[in-house]
Motif scaffolding. Structure first.
Motif, PDB file in Angstrom:
ATOM      1  N   THR A  55      46.201  43.546  52.851  1.00 52.29           N
ATOM      2  CA  THR A  55      46.000  44.008  51.468  1.00 52.29           C
ATOM      3  C   THR A  55      46.605  45.400  51.304  1.00 52.29           C
ATOM      4  O   THR A  55      46.200  46.337  52.002  1.00 52.29           O
ATOM      5  N   PRO A  56      47.585  45.547  50.382  1.00 52.87           N
ATOM      6  CA  PRO A  56      48.113  46.893  50.144  1.00 52.87           C
ATOM      7  C   PRO A  56      47.175  47.686  49.241  1.00 52.87           C
ATOM      8  O   PRO A  56      46.502  47.101  48.394  1.00 52.87           O
ATOM      9  N   SER A  57      47.098  49.000  49.427  1.00 52.65           N
ATOM     10  CA  SER A  57      46.275  49.784  48.489  1.00 52.65           C
ATOM     11  C   SER A  57      47.001  51.067  48.081  1.00 52.65           C
ATOM     12  O   SER A  57      47.513  51.800  48.926  1.00 52.65           O
ATOM     13  N   THR A  58      47.061  51.273  46.774  1.00 56.22           N
ATOM     14  CA  THR A  58      47.653  52.499  46.240  1.00 56.22           C
ATOM     15  C   THR A  58      46.557  53.568  46.201  1.00 56.22           C
ATOM     16  O   THR A  58      45.381  53.257  46.423  1.00 56.22           O
ATOM     17  N   ILE A  59      46.940  54.815  45.865  1.00 58.01           N
ATOM     18  CA  ILE A  59      45.943  55.891  45.820  1.00 58.01           C
ATOM     19  C   ILE A  59      44.879  55.552  44.769  1.00 58.01           C
ATOM     20  O   ILE A  59      43.677  55.566  45.048  1.00 58.01           O
ATOM     21  N   MET A  60      45.339  55.204  43.574  1.00 56.64           N
ATOM     22  CA  MET A  60      44.402  54.930  42.478  1.00 56.64           C
ATOM     23  C   MET A  60      43.591  53.669  42.771  1.00 56.64           C
ATOM     24  O   MET A  60      42.394  53.604  42.483  1.00 56.64           O
ATOM     25  N   GLY A  61      44.265  52.652  43.377  1.00 54.37           N
ATOM     26  CA  GLY A  61      43.569  51.406  43.739  1.00 54.37           C
ATOM     27  C   GLY A  61      42.429  51.687  44.703  1.00 54.37           C
ATOM     28  O   GLY A  61      41.344  51.115  44.606  1.00 54.37           O
ATOM     29  N   GLY A  62      42.689  52.616  45.666  1.00 52.91           N
ATOM     30  CA  GLY A  62      41.669  52.988  46.648  1.00 52.91           C
ATOM     31  C   GLY A  62      40.471  53.638  45.975  1.00 52.91           C
ATOM     32  O   GLY A  62      39.318  53.365  46.324  1.00 52.91           O
ATOM     33  N   VAL A  63      40.747  54.492  44.972  1.00 54.03           N
ATOM     34  CA  VAL A  63      39.668  55.177  44.251  1.00 54.03           C
ATOM     35  C   VAL A  63      38.817  54.140  43.491  1.00 54.03           C
ATOM     36  O   VAL A  63      37.579  54.164  43.568  1.00 54.03           O
ATOM     37  N   VAL A  64      39.500  53.201  42.811  1.00 56.78           N
ATOM     38  CA  VAL A  64      38.788  52.176  42.027  1.00 56.78           C
ATOM     39  C   VAL A  64      37.922  51.321  42.945  1.00 56.78           C
ATOM     40  O   VAL A  64      36.754  51.033  42.656  1.00 56.78           O
ATOM     41  N   LEU A  65      38.501  50.944  44.108  1.00 58.29           N
ATOM     42  CA  LEU A  65      37.763  50.097  45.055  1.00 58.29           C
ATOM     43  C   LEU A  65      36.513  50.812  45.560  1.00 58.29           C
ATOM     44  O   LEU A  65      35.418  50.225  45.597  1.00 58.29           O
ATOM     45  N   LEU A  66      36.671  52.096  45.927  1.00 63.17           N
ATOM     46  CA  LEU A  66      35.523  52.860  46.421  1.00 63.17           C
ATOM     47  C   LEU A  66      34.448  52.973  45.343  1.00 63.17           C
ATOM     48  O   LEU A  66      33.247  52.879  45.619  1.00 63.17           O
ATOM     49  N   TRP A  67      34.884  53.161  44.112  1.00 58.95           N
ATOM     50  CA  TRP A  67      33.947  53.270  42.986  1.00 58.95           C
ATOM     51  C   TRP A  67      33.181  51.957  42.813  1.00 58.95           C
ATOM     52  O   TRP A  67      31.965  51.942  42.655  1.00 58.95           O
ATOM     53  N   GLN A  68      33.913  50.818  42.901  1.00 56.79           N
ATOM     54  CA  GLN A  68      33.272  49.507  42.740  1.00 56.79           C
ATOM     55  C   GLN A  68      32.291  49.221  43.874  1.00 56.79           C
ATOM     56  O   GLN A  68      31.287  48.541  43.688  1.00 56.79           O
ATOM     57  N   LEU A  69      32.625  49.763  45.075  1.00 53.97           N
ATOM     58  CA  LEU A  69      31.726  49.532  46.225  1.00 53.97           C
ATOM     59  C   LEU A  69      30.512  50.467  46.194  1.00 53.97           C
ATOM     60  O   LEU A  69      29.653  50.408  47.055  1.00 53.97           O
ATOM     61  N   GLY A  70      30.499  51.363  45.207  1.00 52.65           N
ATOM     62  CA  GLY A  70      29.341  52.257  45.049  1.00 52.65           C
ATOM     63  C   GLY A  70      29.470  53.565  45.792  1.00 52.65           C
ATOM     64  O   GLY A  70      28.525  54.361  45.823  1.00 52.65           O
ATOM     65  N   SER A  71      30.662  53.831  46.443  1.00 52.08           N
ATOM     66  CA  SER A  71      30.843  55.115  47.150  1.00 52.08           C
ATOM     67  C   SER A  71      31.323  56.161  46.147  1.00 52.08           C
ATOM     68  O   SER A  71      32.460  56.643  46.215  1.00 52.08           O
ATOM     69  N   TYR A  72      30.448  56.510  45.213  1.00 49.29           N
ATOM     70  CA  TYR A  72      30.864  57.404  44.126  1.00 49.29           C
ATOM     71  C   TYR A  72      31.327  58.782  44.597  1.00 49.29           C
ATOM     72  O   TYR A  72      32.372  59.268  44.152  1.00 49.29           O
ATOM     73  N   PRO A  73      30.574  59.473  45.502  1.00 48.95           N
ATOM     74  CA  PRO A  73      31.025  60.823  45.879  1.00 48.95           C
ATOM     75  C   PRO A  73      32.406  60.809  46.537  1.00 48.95           C
ATOM     76  O   PRO A  73      33.260  61.642  46.248  1.00 48.95           O
ATOM     77  N   ILE A  74      32.633  59.816  47.414  1.00 56.70           N
ATOM     78  CA  ILE A  74      33.900  59.786  48.139  1.00 56.70           C
ATOM     79  C   ILE A  74      35.046  59.381  47.203  1.00 56.70           C
ATOM     80  O   ILE A  74      36.176  59.877  47.314  1.00 56.70           O
TER      81      ILE A  74
END
Ligand SMILES: [Zn+2]
Ligand SMILES: [Zn+2]
Length: 432
Positions: A295-314
């Motif tokens: 799975t490729p991940s862009t910078i913004m994609g990584g931020v969105v994924l972390l947000w969806q997983l609930g890792s808000y601070p990171i």
């Protein structure tokens, strides 16, 4: 000037606003600040030589320990991967990201170590001579070391790397068991000590100890770069007359104030940074392989994924460091450069606001490197073949280029252009 102000003995031009001030010979524990922009002109710690040597020696020992022992381990389903600190460099090189590997090696390990060794040597020589009450006769080798060492300072990024390590830990802690080795704790100590050691080094004091400041006639406190009667040596801060081609203290080539050349360089680096910003955001910064699928991940994609997983601070840390800061920094620099050549009626409050904005952009720019260091750590740590593996993507090099080019742009800009000669203080501004 306050009544108890000591007799001024030397002239110093502020490197940020250009104002020439007269300051006394500082005692240990004293700080001299520019009366116009509050930039620290010189700061002498208590027992400067002994303190610096103690901190930097401890720091080098911590660096050695952090290189000799395991750094971190990563376990998934009974399979464990253990890495040493140097593996973060070696793995980037193995994935044909040699430029990034070199950048990591230089900014986190090699340059800080070299910087500490050289400043320790300089301070040791100063201590040795002054304790015997002798004047130092600096060799040409010592002067070359002194001229080169201060150029490294913006590129020492051990503290940024440590934050990158912490972000990586939080990122992968949910998918595996993470173990921290002795080297990790030694690296934390190394980072704290390196930041402290850098803060203790005072360029003006070091040069004054090696070669005394030469008195200047015809230049007085209250003048600045627009007085066009002197040139400040960018290496040793000796004030020279306009007629001099090289510094009469350290021999460096002198560069008279030239707004056009500095602006051209700053714009060129900034435009190059903007160009690299597109591939940095459009291409994947890393690829994650899990159970055979990549799975490729862009910078913004990584931020969105972390947000969806609930890792808000990171998600917020990555968003601020990798998306917001580079964009805000490029806009802020463009605004400062755009206004530099548009003279307006002089306002102290406007100049000080711009100076503060410039300082902030200079300070925060290097923190964008966090994402590159996160990629380096994850690539080194997560290599469990088809079970789980992370490899660097093409955006990582572009993103590093954005950070470096914006830093070079800010460094090339001559912040004295923010100031006109509408306000100048001659007061002595020394305090304990
Ligand atoms: Zn100043
Ligand atoms: Zn000089």
């Amino acid at each position: 000037m306050p009544d108890n102000c000591p007799q001024p003995t030397q002239l110093i031009a502020c490197e940020e606003c250009g104002l020439v001030s007269q300051i006394p010979q500082l005692d240990e524990g004293q700080v001299a600040k520019c009366p116009r922009c509050s930039h620290t002109l010189s700061s002498i710690s208590i027992a400067p030589c002994q303190t610096l040597i103690a901190y930097s020696t401890a720091c080098l020992m911590m660096l050695a320990i952090s290189l000799l022992f395991p750094f971190m381990s990563f376990s998934v389903k009974g399979i464990t991967q253990e890495i040493f600190l140097i593996n973060t460099v070696a793995m980037l090189d193995a994935f044909e990201q040699s430029a990034l590997a070199l950048l990591l090696l230089l900014t986190v390990l090699a340059l800080p170590a070299l910087y500490l060794v050289i400043v320790t040597y300089l301070y040791f020589r100063i201590w040795q001579q002054t304790s015997k009450g002798k004047l130092i006769k600096p060799s040409s080798r010592l002067l070359v070391l002194c001229k080169s060492i201060f150029r490294f300072e913006p590129w020492l990024m051990a503290d940024v790397f440590l934050i990158g390590v912490l972000v990586s830990l939080i990122k992968i802690s949910s998918m595996a068991d993470i173990g921290l080795g002795y080297s990790f704790w030694a690296f934390c100590a190394y980072t704290v000590l390196v930041v402290k050691a850098i803060s203790l080094v005072d360029r003006f004091w070091v040069w004054n100890q090696l070669l005394p400041n030469k008195p200047m006639t015809g230049v007085v406190a209250g003048q600045d770069h627009l007085s066009v009667n002197h040139v400040d040596c960018h290496q040793c801060h000796q004030i020279n007359l306009m007629s001099e081609a090289s510094c009469n203290r350290c021999g460096s080539k002198l560069h008279p104030y030239d707004l056009n050349t500095s602006l051209q360089k700053s714009w060129a680096y900034l435009i190059a940074a903007v160009i690299f910003y597109f591939p940095a955001n459009l291409y994947p910064i890393m690829y994650t392989t899990s159970l055979g699928s990549e799975t490729p991940s862009t910078i913004m994609g990584g931020v969105v994924l972390l947000w969806q997983l609930g890792s808000y601070p990171i998600a917020l840390v990555i968003f601020i460091a990798s998306v917001f800061i580079p964009m805000a920094k490029m806009l802020a620099l463009a605004w400062i450069y755009w206004n530099a050549k548009r003279p307006k009626p002089y306002l102290y409050s406007r100049a000080i606001k711009r100076q503060k904005l410039y300082r902030v952009t200079e300070f925060i720019g290097r923190w964008s490197m966090i994402d590159i260091f996160v990629v380096a750590i994850l690539v080194a740590l997560v290599q469990l073949h088809n079970l789980m593996a992370i490899t660097p993507g093409p955006a990582s090099l572009s993103f590093a280029a954005v950070v470096i080019l914006t830093m070079l742009s800010a460094i090339s800009f001559d912040s004295r252009s923010i100031w006109s000669n509408g306000s100048a203080f001659k007061e002595c501004n020394t305090h304990e």
